[in-house]
Scaffold this motif. Structure first.
Motif, PDB file in Angstrom:
ATOM      1  N   ARG A  98      39.261  47.068  44.557  1.00 22.82           N
ATOM      2  CA  ARG A  98      38.859  46.278  45.714  1.00 22.82           C
ATOM      3  C   ARG A  98      37.929  45.196  45.221  1.00 22.82           C
ATOM      4  NH1 ARG A  98      38.145  43.624  50.024  1.00 22.82           N
ATOM      5  NH2 ARG A  98      36.901  44.362  51.760  1.00 22.82           N
ATOM      6  N   VAL A  99      38.155  44.013  45.694  1.00 20.40           N
ATOM      7  CA  VAL A  99      37.372  42.876  45.225  1.00 20.40           C
ATOM      8  C   VAL A  99      36.516  42.378  46.374  1.00 20.40           C
ATOM      9  CG1 VAL A  99      37.491  40.567  44.304  1.00 20.40           C
ATOM     10  CG2 VAL A  99      39.153  42.245  43.599  1.00 20.40           C
ATOM     11  N   ARG A 100      35.228  42.246  46.103  1.00 21.27           N
ATOM     12  CA  ARG A 100      34.362  41.593  47.077  1.00 21.27           C
ATOM     13  C   ARG A 100      34.296  40.143  46.685  1.00 21.27           C
ATOM     14  NH1 ARG A 100      30.083  38.807  48.539  1.00 21.27           N
ATOM     15  NH2 ARG A 100      28.655  39.636  50.069  1.00 21.27           N
ATOM     16  N   SER A 101      35.009  39.311  47.415  1.00 21.26           N
ATOM     17  CA  SER A 101      35.024  37.919  46.980  1.00 21.26           C
ATOM     18  C   SER A 101      33.958  37.166  47.752  1.00 21.26           C
ATOM     19  CB  SER A 101      36.397  37.308  47.188  1.00 21.26           C
ATOM     20  OG  SER A 101      36.626  37.118  48.531  1.00 21.26           O
ATOM     21  N   PRO A 102      33.098  36.461  47.028  1.00 21.64           N
ATOM     22  CA  PRO A 102      31.990  35.777  47.683  1.00 21.64           C
ATOM     23  C   PRO A 102      32.434  34.721  48.678  1.00 21.64           C
ATOM     24  CG  PRO A 102      32.147  35.175  45.385  1.00 21.64           C
ATOM     25  CD  PRO A 102      33.052  36.326  45.577  1.00 21.64           C
ATOM     26  N   THR A 103      33.485  33.971  48.319  1.00 17.16           N
ATOM     27  CA  THR A 103      33.879  32.877  49.207  1.00 17.16           C
ATOM     28  C   THR A 103      34.452  33.383  50.515  1.00 17.16           C
ATOM     29  OG1 THR A 103      34.864  32.213  47.138  1.00 17.16           O
ATOM     30  CG2 THR A 103      34.600  30.555  48.776  1.00 17.16           C
ATOM     31  N   PHE A 104      35.055  34.572  50.467  1.00 16.57           N
ATOM     32  CA  PHE A 104      35.594  35.162  51.694  1.00 16.57           C
ATOM     33  C   PHE A 104      34.477  35.338  52.721  1.00 16.57           C
ATOM     34  CE2 PHE A 104      36.909  39.012  54.066  1.00 16.57           C
ATOM     35  CZ  PHE A 104      38.118  38.563  54.543  1.00 16.57           C
ATOM     36  N   LYS A 105      33.339  35.848  52.241  1.00 15.52           N
ATOM     37  CA  LYS A 105      32.210  36.017  53.142  1.00 15.52           C
ATOM     38  C   LYS A 105      31.592  34.670  53.498  1.00 15.52           C
ATOM     39  CE  LYS A 105      31.941  40.478  53.603  1.00 15.52           C
ATOM     40  NZ  LYS A 105      31.103  41.364  52.820  1.00 15.52           N
TER      41      LYS A 105
ATOM     42  N   THR B  56      28.617  41.139  39.986  1.00 18.44           N
ATOM     43  CA  THR B  56      28.221  40.067  39.077  1.00 18.44           C
ATOM     44  C   THR B  56      28.023  38.809  39.897  1.00 18.44           C
ATOM     45  OG1 THR B  56      30.544  39.646  38.681  1.00 18.44           O
ATOM     46  CG2 THR B  56      29.381  40.932  37.028  1.00 18.44           C
ATOM     47  N   GLU B  57      27.320  37.868  39.286  1.00 15.14           N
ATOM     48  CA  GLU B  57      27.064  36.607  39.963  1.00 15.14           C
ATOM     49  C   GLU B  57      28.088  35.605  39.463  1.00 15.14           C
ATOM     50  OE1 GLU B  57      24.560  36.227  42.186  1.00 15.14           O
ATOM     51  OE2 GLU B  57      24.844  34.100  42.543  1.00 15.14           O
ATOM     52  N   SER B  58      29.097  35.372  40.265  1.00 18.32           N
ATOM     53  CA  SER B  58      30.053  34.339  39.872  1.00 18.32           C
ATOM     54  C   SER B  58      29.502  33.002  40.339  1.00 18.32           C
ATOM     55  CB  SER B  58      31.422  34.610  40.479  1.00 18.32           C
ATOM     56  OG  SER B  58      31.503  34.054  41.763  1.00 18.32           O
ATOM     57  N   SER B  59      30.255  31.948  40.096  1.00 18.44           N
ATOM     58  CA  SER B  59      29.734  30.631  40.473  1.00 18.44           C
ATOM     59  C   SER B  59      29.654  30.480  41.984  1.00 18.44           C
ATOM     60  CB  SER B  59      30.618  29.551  39.876  1.00 18.44           C
ATOM     61  OG  SER B  59      31.928  29.737  40.318  1.00 18.44           O
ATOM     62  N   LYS B  60      30.313  31.370  42.727  1.00 23.73           N
ATOM     63  CA  LYS B  60      30.317  31.244  44.178  1.00 23.73           C
ATOM     64  C   LYS B  60      29.365  32.214  44.852  1.00 23.73           C
ATOM     65  CE  LYS B  60      34.003  28.656  43.650  1.00 23.73           C
ATOM     66  NZ  LYS B  60      33.806  28.538  42.200  1.00 23.73           N
ATOM     67  N   GLY B  61      29.001  33.273  44.154  1.00 23.73           N
ATOM     68  CA  GLY B  61      28.117  34.256  44.757  1.00 23.73           C
ATOM     69  C   GLY B  61      28.379  35.636  44.192  1.00 23.73           C
ATOM     70  N   GLU B  62      28.056  36.632  44.998  1.00 23.33           N
ATOM     71  CA  GLU B  62      28.185  38.003  44.509  1.00 23.33           C
ATOM     72  C   GLU B  62      29.644  38.385  44.415  1.00 23.33           C
ATOM     73  OE1 GLU B  62      26.047  40.952  46.736  1.00 23.33           O
ATOM     74  OE2 GLU B  62      27.431  42.505  46.110  1.00 23.33           O
ATOM     75  N   PHE B  63      30.104  38.589  43.198  1.00 25.90           N
ATOM     76  CA  PHE B  63      31.485  38.986  42.972  1.00 25.90           C
ATOM     77  C   PHE B  63      31.489  40.456  42.616  1.00 25.90           C
ATOM     78  CE2 PHE B  63      35.110  39.488  40.033  1.00 25.90           C
ATOM     79  CZ  PHE B  63      36.110  39.193  40.917  1.00 25.90           C
ATOM     80  N   GLY B  64      32.025  41.264  43.502  1.00 24.91           N
ATOM     81  CA  GLY B  64      31.995  42.700  43.252  1.00 24.91           C
ATOM     82  C   GLY B  64      33.382  43.225  43.001  1.00 24.91           C
ATOM     83  N   VAL B  65      33.489  44.148  42.040  1.00 27.72           N
ATOM     84  CA  VAL B  65      34.759  44.798  41.787  1.00 27.72           C
ATOM     85  C   VAL B  65      34.542  46.293  41.935  1.00 27.72           C
ATOM     86  CG1 VAL B  65      36.608  45.183  40.155  1.00 27.72           C
ATOM     87  CG2 VAL B  65      35.454  43.009  40.199  1.00 27.72           C
ATOM     88  N   TYR B  66      35.301  46.896  42.798  1.00 26.91           N
ATOM     89  CA  TYR B  66      35.160  48.310  43.077  1.00 26.91           C
ATOM     90  C   TYR B  66      36.433  48.984  42.610  1.00 26.91           C
ATOM     91  CZ  TYR B  66      34.521  52.550  45.911  1.00 26.91           C
ATOM     92  OH  TYR B  66      34.382  53.835  46.341  1.00 26.91           O
ATOM     93  N   ILE B  67      36.318  49.794  41.568  1.00 25.11           N
ATOM     94  CA  ILE B  67      37.500  50.432  41.010  1.00 25.11           C
ATOM     95  C   ILE B  67      37.414  51.927  41.272  1.00 25.11           C
ATOM     96  CG2 ILE B  67      38.832  50.912  38.941  1.00 25.11           C
ATOM     97  CD1 ILE B  67      37.984  48.362  37.793  1.00 25.11           C
ATOM     98  N   VAL B  68      38.457  52.493  41.839  1.00 27.20           N
ATOM     99  CA  VAL B  68      38.564  53.936  41.971  1.00 27.20           C
ATOM    100  C   VAL B  68      39.651  54.370  41.013  1.00 27.20           C
ATOM    101  CG1 VAL B  68      39.006  55.830  43.533  1.00 27.20           C
ATOM    102  CG2 VAL B  68      37.937  53.776  44.379  1.00 27.20           C
ATOM    103  N   ALA B  69      39.302  55.302  40.108  1.00 28.95           N
ATOM    104  CA  ALA B  69      40.273  55.746  39.111  1.00 28.95           C
ATOM    105  C   ALA B  69      40.601  57.212  39.345  1.00 28.95           C
ATOM    106  CB  ALA B  69      39.729  55.547  37.707  1.00 28.95           C
ATOM    107  N   ASP B  70      41.809  57.606  38.948  1.00 28.95           N
ATOM    108  CA  ASP B  70      42.198  58.999  39.133  1.00 28.95           C
ATOM    109  C   ASP B  70      42.569  59.656  37.821  1.00 28.95           C
ATOM    110  OD1 ASP B  70      44.444  57.581  38.652  1.00 28.95           O
ATOM    111  OD2 ASP B  70      45.674  58.548  40.171  1.00 28.95           O
ATOM    112  N   GLY B  71      42.125  59.097  36.711  1.00 23.59           N
ATOM    113  CA  GLY B  71      42.393  59.709  35.421  1.00 23.59           C
ATOM    114  C   GLY B  71      43.654  59.206  34.754  1.00 23.59           C
ATOM    115  N   GLY B  72      44.336  58.260  35.368  1.00 25.80           N
ATOM    116  CA  GLY B  72      45.555  57.740  34.768  1.00 25.80           C
ATOM    117  C   GLY B  72      45.300  56.503  33.948  1.00 25.80           C
TER     118      GLY B  72
END
Lengths: 154, 152, 368, 346, 143
Positions: free
Chosen positions: C328-335, C305-321
């Motif tokens: 995992r969060v792709r934080s735009p400001t980190f980059k 998604t486009e947050s106010s800082k840039g590309e904000f990505g959320v990567y969720i791995v689920a195992d059925g629980g």
């Protein structure tokens, strides 16, 4: 001077100093996390903390009286907070703002968060909330003023 | 054309390519020349017996998206910092939190935690009950201690 | 020469480090020769905690990532979590999310604009920006009861519906805000000293920006017309008209102008959103009440998604629980922050402050 | 007939020596009280003005409309612990704030405050060369800042001190040149053209109208010398934490703080005297003093507005502005003044 | 869309207009709400402190499960309430409560709800509210 001999002058001076201290709390610009934005909001126009004499947010710890610990204190940051606190001259006061600072808040189960800033520095007033609204923080500052004057019972 | 192990489509409709560790660097170089100029994310997922390293590649011009996965048993993966500079901090972060060693990384240090922190927190076998404390010595450098009296 | 350089430690407690950034700088007089950011002073292990909480609980940690534009974070997380759990929100909730997320974007940019003024030594615009932000926060409070960390959206919709009063308040805001925005804008860009501090300072070229993973207003200021709201529409962003502001200059001023133009475009989106807001349910009944903690999901999903800082990505791995396996969060400001040592090589100390201010640092998101 | 003689007239029964000694002491006390009251009022005014332009209210809890706020601040600062940094250079560190403060107070002693028909001359110390005195004292104040920066052994303080030296040096020359133009023009009419008082009393038109360029240069240089935005190099809040005063606590810091506000007030009074007629105005023999203060305060408000609406200029551009723009402009001003004096006989 | 660069102006004109714009705020009304004397505007949905209706609570422990921070713990409280057979009532630690409103959302009987009280600052680090204290008004709770 012995306790019995404290003249009128010293008492008056003591009172005057207390009055001055309670009415002129200069906070330190120590913004750690989310609560820092609400701390900035009490400085801003809507809630205008300068009405209570806390107008000047000093950047240098040497010139400030009040440390508003605003936001999560991590283990890596805690020694720095202690150092900043040590750099402040007496009398100095600490407000713990937000639940992260009080008892770790939502991050209490994690591995890098200090469970309460009172393990690092002595805290005078705790303001719960996540983040506390500016009004709640202002109430905290009023509570601190009362505490300095020795009026509060909370 | 570099060999890939398998290709599938994820829940988000993106192509997932699984490659072996040896083929990672040639494959990534090929992707870079194919126009995937933006490495969006590097993730390491601890699968208990092995570690998946997931690269999200993106092409700015074509707006295409590819997910590249690598499975490693001994948690060593070659670094892609030479191909995309943006991998630098990402790989440091994954090394810090999951403990994947990126070979050939110019500056593989912990990024969030102090250097002497024991264990990698996002591993599934990380023991949260063993509390580690951080304190600062005279020179302003952090050190980690298990002694509750020394920490905060 | 090296032995004449002054080693200066800036931060973590420093007025213009926007929180807890620490920079180890080597100065040659006033000129910065080497710069090494040290981060991690706000590492709150949100990713670990997300593995320990229910899907609906984890919103708490996302609110506190980009704390100035919290709604955008919620949108980003829910984009991923709802797909994992198969609980799509109804249309009304989606439109409400669009409106609220754009309001939040304006709030975030206002905080940035005020703080940028303070970085450069300009005292007054900060107060005007915060006064306007206060109005947005009143709307948030009206809608959900909290000001900043709202926790407004929930899996499968939003907690509380919009009522007429909120819509009226947003309309009032749309009427009064553009004028104030222009006033603040003029206060900045008409000032020669401000222009001299920003124009041609911290130039970031297109290629460097892309290769370092810079996104958001910073990338657009370098001349790449790339906005996830347009490139990969989520919610109803494909149904609204708005322009993507870009600039080919790539300097501090360009970033400033792009952010201000984004606020104007956000106003357009809100206006259209209010017009298109349909009647109907605002909550998916599948995720109501005690079902909140019983939702199970599997597979993996990466939502951008486009947050106010840039590309904000959320990567969720689920195992059925009932709890996610890995978040995992792709934080735009980190980059975006990783570009700071590159941009501030051989610039003056004052310029470095101006550049780091223009990146729009929010440490809740960088350190997570 | 100035204040000194007036007081001596009251005390003359004590004899010449004791009378004059007491008169001097009383006069100094009057000066201190006057300056501190004015400065407290100024800081209060600044806070209220800043609050109002920022749509706030400002201090209003202590006393009526917060008028006792400054007293509370002063009391608190007096009661603060005084921290001496371990690695300080002892003497410079301790002396620095007093240099700034007393330099400021001394400068006020030479200002002519008007000539009222009731009290007589309000000048504290009359001097034929008061301009030279004042500018010499003004040149002392930066020394205090430098000593503070070097003495406190802090990198931020050191950089702040270096910046403020660079700033002061580059604005000193244009400032002096534009004053020189005024002295030149005044010398056509009075023999004591280095005395501020005779410059003001003998002017026909305010010099600001005759040489607006000079006014412009002097105003900018004055703001720069007083360390106000956009030239607040010594403090540089957002870059250098608090500049040269980073390591100072309690009253020592307060002296710097007062110095900051005092120097803008002093500068405004100087501009008011030199360029816009000082205590001249309608009924100047009754209310001349008021005219001077009002003019000074208006100028102070203008510089406050500049402070509040401007970002900080970068140090190299600042030095450039001083040497490359203001200096040539002030030379042009000097030439123009010469033409006006010789050619037109103003 | 290319953003417009500001036009080139004569120097100092822009600075003057900025000064005028700043100074003109002198004549506008301050937006300050004088908090302790004037209550700030509190929207209907404004939430801050958790309260409890003791009679409605059925002791289902859903709030304890959903709380992301573990602020809510169930406590045994002997009290006459036919719907609450297990005698379990929540107590809340406000030292960790983030006001996320999940408990209010999930409660099947709306026994746990949030109120407007925000004046909760204290000088002691003890924010553990027993069920009885939760049912009280903030002003009555003395610690």
């Amino acid at each position: 001077m012995k306790t019995g001999e404290t003249g009128v002058l010293t008492t008056t001076l003591e009172n005057a100093l207390t009055w001055g201290r309670s009415n002129s709390l200069w906070p330190l610009t120590l913004g750690l996390a989310c609560c820092a934005i609400e701390m900035m909001a009490i400085q801003a126009s809507k809630l205008d903390i300068s009405r209570f004499g806390s107008e000047i947010f000093r950047n240098s710890p040497r010139q400030s009286d009040l440390m508003i610990v605003s936001g999560t204190v991590t283990k890596k940051m805690a020694p720095r907070i202690r150092r900043v606190y040590d750099e402040m001259p007496y009398p100095k006061y600490v407000i713990a703002m937000g639940v992260c600072v009080i008892q770790g808040g939502p991050y209490a189960r994690g591995y890098t968060v200090v469970l309460g800033v009172d393990r690092v520095v002595p805290v005078d007033v705790y303001v719960p909330g996540c983040p506390p609204t500016p009004e709640a923080l202002t109430y905290g500052i009023i509570t601190l003023q009362k505490k300095i004057r020795g009026e509060t019972d909370r | 054309m570099v060999d890939i192990i398998s290709e599938s489509k994820g829940k988000d409709g993106r192509k997932i390519v699984l490659v072996s560790v040896e083929n990672l660097i040639p494959f990534m170089k090929e992707m870079r020349t194919n126009g995937f100029d933006h490495l969006s994310l590097v993730t390491a997922v601890d699968k208990k017996d092995s570690i998946d390293v997931v690269y999200h590649l993106h092409s700015m011009e074509r707006n295409e998206y590819v997910v590249v996965k690598v499975n490693t048993k001994n948690s060593v993966v070659p670094s892609v910092t030479g191909i995309w500079p943006s991998a630098n901090w990402d790989e440091r972060e994954q090394y810090d939190l999951v403990g994947v060693k990126f070979e050939g990384h110019p500056n593989l240090k912990r990024i969030f935690l102090p250097e002497s922190w024991v264990g990698h927190p996002l591993r599934k076998d990380y023991d949260l009950s063993k509390v580690q404390y951080i304190n600062m010595d005279e020179d302003g450098e952090d050190y980690v201690t298990f002694d509750a009296g020394d920490g905060w | 020469m090296n032995d004449q350089w002054i080693e200066l430690n800036i931060g973590p407690q420093h007025p213009s480090m926007h929180g807890v950034l620490r920079l180890k700088a080597k100065l040659d007089g006033e000129i910065i020769r080497e710069l090494e950011p040290v981060i991690g002073y706000l590492h709150r292990n949100a990713e670990k905690l997300c593995e320990m909480g229910f899907y609906c609980d984890n919103l708490v940690y996302f609110d506190r990532m980009d704390y100035v534009g919290a709604m955008n974070m919620e949108v980003g997380y829910l984009e991923a979590a709802e797909k994992i759990l198969n609980v799509p929100p109804p249309d009304r909730a989606k439109w409400i999310r669009v409106i609220i997320a754009e309001l939040s974007r304006i709030a975030a940019h206002l905080v940035w604009a005020g703080a940028y003024g303070l970085d450069l030594g300009m005292l007054t615009p900060f107060f005007y920006c915060f006064a306007e932000r206060e109005k947005i926060l009143t709307i948030f409070t009206e809608a959900c009861g909290s000001r900043q960390e709202t926790n407004y959206m929930s899996i499968g919709g939003v907690y509380q519906d919009f009522n007429d009063k909120i819509i009226q308040e947003i309309k009032d805001f749309l009427e009064t805000f553009p004028k104030r925005l222009e006033e603040i804008y003029n206060l900045y860009v008409k000032n020669d000293v401000f222009l001299s501090r920003t124009k041609g300072i911290g130039i970031l070229s297109k290629e460097v920006a892309i290769s370092y993973g810079v996104t958001g207003p910073m990338l657009r200021a370098s001349g790449v017309e790339y906005d996830i709201r347009r490139a990969e529409p989520y919610l109803f962003y494909d149904k609204v008209n708005f322009e993507i502001p870009i600039s080919h200059k790539g300097d501090n001023l360009a970033r400033f102008l792009v952010r201000f133009e984004e606020m104007r475009q956000s106003l357009r989106i809100i206006k259209q959103g209010l017009e298109k807001l349909p009647e109907g349910p605002y909550f998916n009944p599948k995720a109501k009440k005690s079902m909140m903690i019983r939702l199970r999901g599997d597979g993996e999903y990466y939502a951008r998604t486009e947050s106010s800082k840039g590309e904000f990505g959320v990567y969720i791995v689920a195992d059925g629980g009932v709890k996610p396996y890995r978040v995992r969060v792709r934080s735009p400001t980190f980059k975006n922050l990783s570009i700071l040592p590159v941009l501030s090589k051989d610039v003056m100390l004052a310029d470095m402050i101006a550049i780091s201010g223009s990146i729009d640092l929010v440490f809740g998101e960088i350190d997570r | 007939m100035n204040i000194l003689h007036w007081i001596y007239g009251v005390l003359s029964f004590l004899g010449h020596d004791i009378g004059y000694a007491l008169a001097y002491i009383i006069e100094s006390i009057i000066l201190l009280i006057f300056v501190s009251v004015m400065l407290i009022f100024m800081i209060y005014l600044f806070r209220k003005y800043m609050a109002r332009v920022q749509q706030r209210i400002g201090p209003n809890r202590v006393g009526k409309f917060g008028s006792l706020q400054l007293i509370a601040d002063a009391l608190k600062l007096m009661g603060k612990e005084i921290i001496f940094p371990k690695e300080r250079d002892d003497l410079p560190y301790k002396v620095a704030p007093y240099i700034v403060f007393f330099g400021l107070i001394l400068a006020f002693a030479f200002l002519p405050y008007g000539n009222l028909s009731i009290f007589g001359n309000l000048t504290i110390t009359y001097s034929d060369v008061s301009i030279i005195f004042i500018f010499a004292i003004l040149a002392i104040m930066p020394i205090g800042e430098v000593l503070a920066g070097v003495g406190s052994h802090n990198k931020y303080a050191l950089m702040g001190a270096l910046r403020s030296v660079a700033k002061d040096v580059s604005f000193e020359v244009p400032m002096m040149l534009s004053v020189l133009a005024i002295v030149m023009m005044a010398s056509a009419r009075t023999s004591t053209s280095l005395s501020l008082e005779s410059i003001v009393t003998t002017e026909i038109l305010p010099y600001g109208i005759l040489e607006p360029i000079g006014l412009f240069v002097f105003f900018i240089a004055m703001i720069a010398r007083a360390s106000y935005a956009p030239f607040d190099m010594g403090e540089s809040d957002s870059e250098l934490v608090s500049g040269y005063s980073t390591e100072y606590t309690g009253m020592r810091f307060a002296l710097f703080y007062i110095g900051l506000f005092g120097s803008i007030f002093l500068g405004s009074l100087l501009i008011a005297l030199l360029y816009i007629g000082g205590f001249n105005g309608p009924f100047s023999s009754q209310v001349g003093f008021i005219w001077l203060i009002v003019k000074g305060l208006i100028l102070v408000l203008i510089s406050f507005t500049i402070w509040l609406s401007m970002p900080r200029i970068r140090i190299d551009r600042l030095v450039n502005a001083g040497w490359k723009y203001l200096l040539p402009i002030s030379f042009i001003n000097l030439v123009l003044a010469g033409v006006l004096t010789l050619g037109l006989g103003w | 869309m290319e953003v417009k660069e500001p036009k080139k102006r004569i120097p100092l004109i822009g600075i003057l207009s900025g000064m005028i714009s700043v100074a003109s705020h002198l004549f506008r009304k301050p937006v300050t709400v004088q908090y302790p004397e004037v209550r700030p505007y509190e929207p209907e949905r404004f939430r801050f402190r958790i309260s409890l209706k003791l009679d409605d609570c059925v002791g289902c422990t859903l709030c304890e499960q959903v709380c992301p921070n573990g602020s809510i713990k169930m406590e045994k409280l002997v009290r006459e309430n036919p719907r609450n057979k297990r005698m379990l009532y929540p107590d809340v630690n406000f030292g960790t409560c983030t006001v996320c409103r999940n408990c209010e959302e999930i409660c099947p009987t709306t026994a746990i709800y949030l109120t407007h009280e925000f004046e909760t600052a204290r000088t002691k680090n003890s924010f553990l509210y027993s069920p009885l204290e939760l049912a009280m008004d903030e002003k009555e709770v003395k610690k």
